[in-house]
Enzyme design. Structure first.
Site, PDB file in Angstrom:
ATOM      1  N   GLY A 169       0.826  -1.210   0.000  1.00 56.08           N
ATOM      2  CA  GLY A 169       0.000   0.000   0.000  1.00 56.08           C
ATOM      3  C   GLY A 169       0.854   1.252   0.000  1.00 56.08           C
ATOM      4  O   GLY A 169       0.513   2.257  -0.635  1.00 56.08           O
ATOM      5  N   ARG A 225      -7.646  -2.579  -1.535  1.00 55.43           N
ATOM      6  CA  ARG A 225      -7.394  -1.458  -0.617  1.00 55.43           C
ATOM      7  C   ARG A 225      -7.763  -0.115  -1.248  1.00 55.43           C
ATOM      8  O   ARG A 225      -7.518   0.117  -2.429  1.00 55.43           O
ATOM      9  CB  ARG A 225      -5.936  -1.500  -0.155  1.00 55.43           C
ATOM     10  CG  ARG A 225      -5.710  -2.818   0.593  1.00 55.43           C
ATOM     11  CD  ARG A 225      -4.378  -2.909   1.227  1.00 55.43           C
ATOM     12  NE  ARG A 225      -4.200  -1.900   2.247  1.00 55.43           N
ATOM     13  CZ  ARG A 225      -3.035  -1.646   2.820  1.00 55.43           C
ATOM     14  NH1 ARG A 225      -1.970  -2.321   2.455  1.00 55.43           N
ATOM     15  NH2 ARG A 225      -2.947  -0.730   3.748  1.00 55.43           N
ATOM     16  N   SER A 266      -3.183   9.719   8.084  1.00 53.48           N
ATOM     17  CA  SER A 266      -2.476   8.780   7.218  1.00 53.48           C
ATOM     18  C   SER A 266      -1.194   9.390   6.675  1.00 53.48           C
ATOM     19  O   SER A 266      -1.221  10.388   5.966  1.00 53.48           O
ATOM     20  CB  SER A 266      -3.381   8.361   6.050  1.00 53.48           C
ATOM     21  OG  SER A 266      -2.601   7.737   5.048  1.00 53.48           O
ATOM     22  N   GLN A 272       0.631   7.944   4.564  1.00 54.09           N
ATOM     23  CA  GLN A 272       0.716   7.656   3.124  1.00 54.09           C
ATOM     24  C   GLN A 272       0.018   8.752   2.325  1.00 54.09           C
ATOM     25  O   GLN A 272       0.517   9.182   1.287  1.00 54.09           O
ATOM     26  CB  GLN A 272       0.091   6.293   2.825  1.00 54.09           C
ATOM     27  CG  GLN A 272       0.899   5.151   3.419  1.00 54.09           C
ATOM     28  CD  GLN A 272       0.226   3.801   3.278  1.00 54.09           C
ATOM     29  OE1 GLN A 272      -0.910   3.707   2.823  1.00 54.09           O
ATOM     30  NE2 GLN A 272       0.917   2.754   3.675  1.00 54.09           N
ATOM     31  N   ASP A 318       0.022  -0.350  13.217  1.00 54.52           N
ATOM     32  CA  ASP A 318       0.672  -1.558  12.695  1.00 54.52           C
ATOM     33  C   ASP A 318       0.979  -2.580  13.795  1.00 54.52           C
ATOM     34  O   ASP A 318       1.205  -3.755  13.511  1.00 54.52           O
ATOM     35  CB  ASP A 318       1.985  -1.197  11.987  1.00 54.52           C
ATOM     36  CG  ASP A 318       1.740  -0.458  10.672  1.00 54.52           C
ATOM     37  OD1 ASP A 318       0.613  -0.528  10.139  1.00 54.52           O
ATOM     38  OD2 ASP A 318       2.678   0.201  10.180  1.00 54.52           O
ATOM     39  N   LYS A 339      -6.343  -2.726   6.181  1.00 52.85           N
ATOM     40  CA  LYS A 339      -4.912  -3.008   6.022  1.00 52.85           C
ATOM     41  C   LYS A 339      -4.752  -4.226   5.094  1.00 52.85           C
ATOM     42  O   LYS A 339      -5.681  -4.582   4.381  1.00 52.85           O
ATOM     43  CB  LYS A 339      -4.271  -3.212   7.398  1.00 52.85           C
ATOM     44  CG  LYS A 339      -4.227  -1.933   8.231  1.00 52.85           C
ATOM     45  CD  LYS A 339      -3.271  -0.912   7.620  1.00 52.85           C
ATOM     46  CE  LYS A 339      -3.249   0.376   8.408  1.00 52.85           C
ATOM     47  NZ  LYS A 339      -2.462   1.419   7.721  1.00 52.85           N
ATOM     48  N   ARG A 379      -7.709  -6.617   9.830  1.00 55.22           N
ATOM     49  CA  ARG A 379      -6.944  -7.155  10.963  1.00 55.22           C
ATOM     50  C   ARG A 379      -7.778  -7.350  12.226  1.00 55.22           C
ATOM     51  O   ARG A 379      -7.331  -8.047  13.138  1.00 55.22           O
ATOM     52  CB  ARG A 379      -5.710  -6.275  11.227  1.00 55.22           C
ATOM     53  CG  ARG A 379      -4.654  -6.486  10.157  1.00 55.22           C
ATOM     54  CD  ARG A 379      -3.393  -5.694  10.397  1.00 55.22           C
ATOM     55  NE  ARG A 379      -2.389  -6.058   9.401  1.00 55.22           N
ATOM     56  CZ  ARG A 379      -1.374  -5.284   9.042  1.00 55.22           C
ATOM     57  NH1 ARG A 379      -1.231  -4.078   9.594  1.00 55.22           N
ATOM     58  NH2 ARG A 379      -0.509  -5.695   8.142  1.00 55.22           N
ATOM     59  N   ARG A 420       1.886  -9.187   9.208  1.00 51.01           N
ATOM     60  CA  ARG A 420       1.837  -8.903  10.654  1.00 51.01           C
ATOM     61  C   ARG A 420       0.983  -9.931  11.408  1.00 51.01           C
ATOM     62  O   ARG A 420       1.197 -10.177  12.582  1.00 51.01           O
ATOM     63  CB  ARG A 420       1.370  -7.478  10.899  1.00 51.01           C
ATOM     64  CG  ARG A 420       2.310  -6.448  10.252  1.00 51.01           C
ATOM     65  CD  ARG A 420       2.230  -5.076  10.871  1.00 51.01           C
ATOM     66  NE  ARG A 420       2.758  -4.076   9.959  1.00 51.01           N
ATOM     67  CZ  ARG A 420       4.056  -3.768   9.801  1.00 51.01           C
ATOM     68  NH1 ARG A 420       4.967  -4.391  10.515  1.00 51.01           N
ATOM     69  NH2 ARG A 420       4.445  -2.852   8.932  1.00 51.01           N
TER      70      ARG A 420
HETATM   71  C1  S3P Z   1       2.909   3.775   6.512  1.00 49.39           C
HETATM   72  C2  S3P Z   1       1.830   4.377   7.094  1.00 49.39           C
HETATM   73  C3  S3P Z   1       0.745   3.643   7.761  1.00 49.39           C
HETATM   74  C4  S3P Z   1       1.170   2.224   8.099  1.00 49.39           C
HETATM   75  C5  S3P Z   1       1.862   1.537   6.956  1.00 49.39           C
HETATM   76  C6  S3P Z   1       3.102   2.310   6.545  1.00 49.39           C
HETATM   77  C7  S3P Z   1       3.920   4.616   5.872  1.00 49.39           C
HETATM   78  O1  S3P Z   1      -0.374   3.607   6.902  1.00 49.39           O
HETATM   79  O2  S3P Z   1       0.058   1.470   8.514  1.00 49.39           O
HETATM   80  O3  S3P Z   1       2.258   0.232   7.329  1.00 49.39           O
HETATM   81  O4  S3P Z   1       5.029   4.147   5.583  1.00 49.39           O
HETATM   82  O5  S3P Z   1       3.619   5.796   5.642  1.00 49.39           O
HETATM   83  P1  S3P Z   1      -1.367   4.873   6.769  1.00 49.39           P
HETATM   84  O6  S3P Z   1      -0.581   6.023   6.354  1.00 49.39           O
HETATM   85  O7  S3P Z   1      -2.365   4.453   5.744  1.00 49.39           O
HETATM   86  O8  S3P Z   1      -1.991   5.042   8.114  1.00 49.39           O
END
Ligand code: S3P
Length: 434
Positions: free
Chosen positions: A100, A128, A172, A174, A320, A347, A351, A393
């Site tokens: 993701g 996702r 988030s 991301q 996580d 996720k 989960r 995980r």
């Molecule tokens: C991550 C952000 C998290 C995390 C993922 C890695 C990242 O997700 O759960 O394993 O590297 O920015 P979200 O940004 O969707 O919360």
């Protein structure tokens, strides 16, 4: 698509104790960011301790398909960046695998390219949601298409971008990164406002490679069109991987582990605060800053754990780690309550559902809620036949549960652990004794 891990089964016996000093692979979040940013920097970047996980190799594969060569020697990756305008149109769709982070973050960079790219992934990634990044990147001027308007494959028709001032609707990192990455290609200032501070590796990495970025009170302001310069950087080991050994060390009587060179960035270390608050005897043996990231050694010993409540900002900060903390909760004195964690449902697997399914197999009580779970403490762990459901995980969390079982347990699809931590099973074998 079938992957090798869909067939691998691991047997885990109850452990007498876990001991030793261990070094874990490089942080997944930081590795992705260094590879993507290095690919847009001018000249060579050398990334030490790059994650050995499959996810971060999906990112390297994408970057290579965009015309950026790299070499890998052990865990050192050398990326030959060609500057902000150095990517070329790939000859086919990019494969983000199970990752993701890869698809959501690279979409921000692809939004600023003068070509269109399709990014796809495996079965789990194809479920996702991408709308969270499609919305701001569309506001910036890119055009994005996805299956049913929100699922991969995701096609990004890049083009000239304008800066936006964006308030994240979900906590988030991301999504924050996708917007900041788009902002690299926009003239002027891109602003991201966070409701809850999420991991800040992007901000630190962009600065490290030469971008101008201000952060104040959860508002990040990035100056567009920076010159990024190739750097030599070091990835700390992954605290989210360390979480499995921290919990295993706490749960198994007689254990004493030292985990070396772990990332201790304050936006990630809610785990340590939570465990300390629950009575865990965890010590940080030393700490220093490398490339803007904190890194140090941590020590853990077995002890009874009180349990606790994970909610609000803490739920986002521990998202996580919740599968393995759920295992800890069932063994704790007072149990564990998780609220405000509906993100768990989207996720690599749902989960909440996959934790509950495996708990049922081992006779552990759990009450599932739409955004969390309630797990009574002081429960007895029975040996069981677990399933990772293809989620790294979940594989590792239930390997930890198996260490407390009353006999031999098995974990189906155990190789899913390779997504973030291919060395997991070997390190478990080395540290656990009967
Ligand atoms: C991550 C952000 C998290 C995390 C993922 C890695 C990242 O997700 O759960 O394993 O590297 O920015 P979200 O940004 O969707 O919360």
């Amino acid at each position: 698509m079938l992957r090798e891990w869909e067939f691998m089964q691991k047997t885990v016996r109850p452990a007498g104790r876990l001991t030793g000093a261990i070094t874990l692979p490089g942080d997944k979040s930081i590795s992705h960011r260094y590879a993507m940013i290095a690919s847009l920097a001018e000249g060579k970047s050398v990334i030490h301790n790059y994650s050995t996980g499959a996810d971060c190799h999906s990112t390297l594969g994408c970057v290579q398909a965009l015309g950026i060569p790299f070499e890998e020697e052990g865990t050192t990756v050398t990326v030959h960046g060609k500057g902000l305008n150095g990517w070329s149109a790939p000859s086919g769709p990019l494969d983000a695998g199970n990752s993701g982070s890869t698809i959501r973050m690279i979409a921000g960079l692809l939004a600023g390219q003068p070509f269109s790219t399709t990014v796809f992934g495996d079965e789990s990634l194809s479920r996702r949601p991408m709308a969270r990044i499609m919305k701001p990147l569309t506001e910036m001027g890119a055009r994005l298409e996805a299956r049913d308007g929100q699922f991969p494959p995701l096609t990004i028709h890049g083009g000239p971008l304008k800066p936006i001032d964006y308030t994240l609707p979900v906590a988030s990192a991301q999504v924050k990164t996708a917007v900041l990455f788009g902002g690299l290609f926009a003239d002027g200032q891109t602003i991201v406002r966070e409701p809850i501070a999420s991991r800040d590796h992007t901000e630190l990495a962009l600065r490290e490679f030469g971008a101008e970025l201000k952060v104040s009170q959860k508002v990040i302001t990035l100056q567009g069109r920076p010159t990024l310069t190739g750097r030599e950087v070091m990835v700390p080991s992954d605290l989210s991987s360390a979480a499995f050994f921290l919990v295993a060390g706490l749960l198994v009587p007689g254990s004493h582990l030292v985990i070396r060179n772990v990332g201790l960035n304050p936006t990630r270390s809610a785990l340590l605060d939570f465990l300390l608050g629950a009575g865990a005897p965890i010590k940080v043996l030393w700490i220093e800053s490398t490339n803007g990231e904190m890194i140090g050694d941590i020590e853990v010993k077995h002890a009874p754990i009180k349990g606790g409540v994970i909610e609000g900002a803490l739920a986002a900060g521990l998202i996580d780690e919740i599968p393995v903390l759920a295992v800890m909760g069932a063994a704790s004195e007072e149990g564990l309550i998780v609220r405000d964690a509906s993100e768990l449902r989207i996720k690599e697997t749902d989960r909440i559902a996959t934790v509950a399914d495996n708990f049922a197999r081992m006779g552990i009580q759990i009450e599932v809620t739409p955004d969390g779970m309630r797990i009574p403490g002081k429960q007895k762990f029975k040996a069981a036949a677990f399933d990772s459901f293809g989620d790294h995980r979940i594989a590792m969390a239930f390997a930890v549960a198996a260490l407390r079982g009353d006999g031999e347990s098995t974990i189906d699809n155990a190789d899913a652990a390779s997504v973030s931590f291919p060395e997991f099973w070997n390190i478990l074998d080395q540290t656990a004794s009967a």
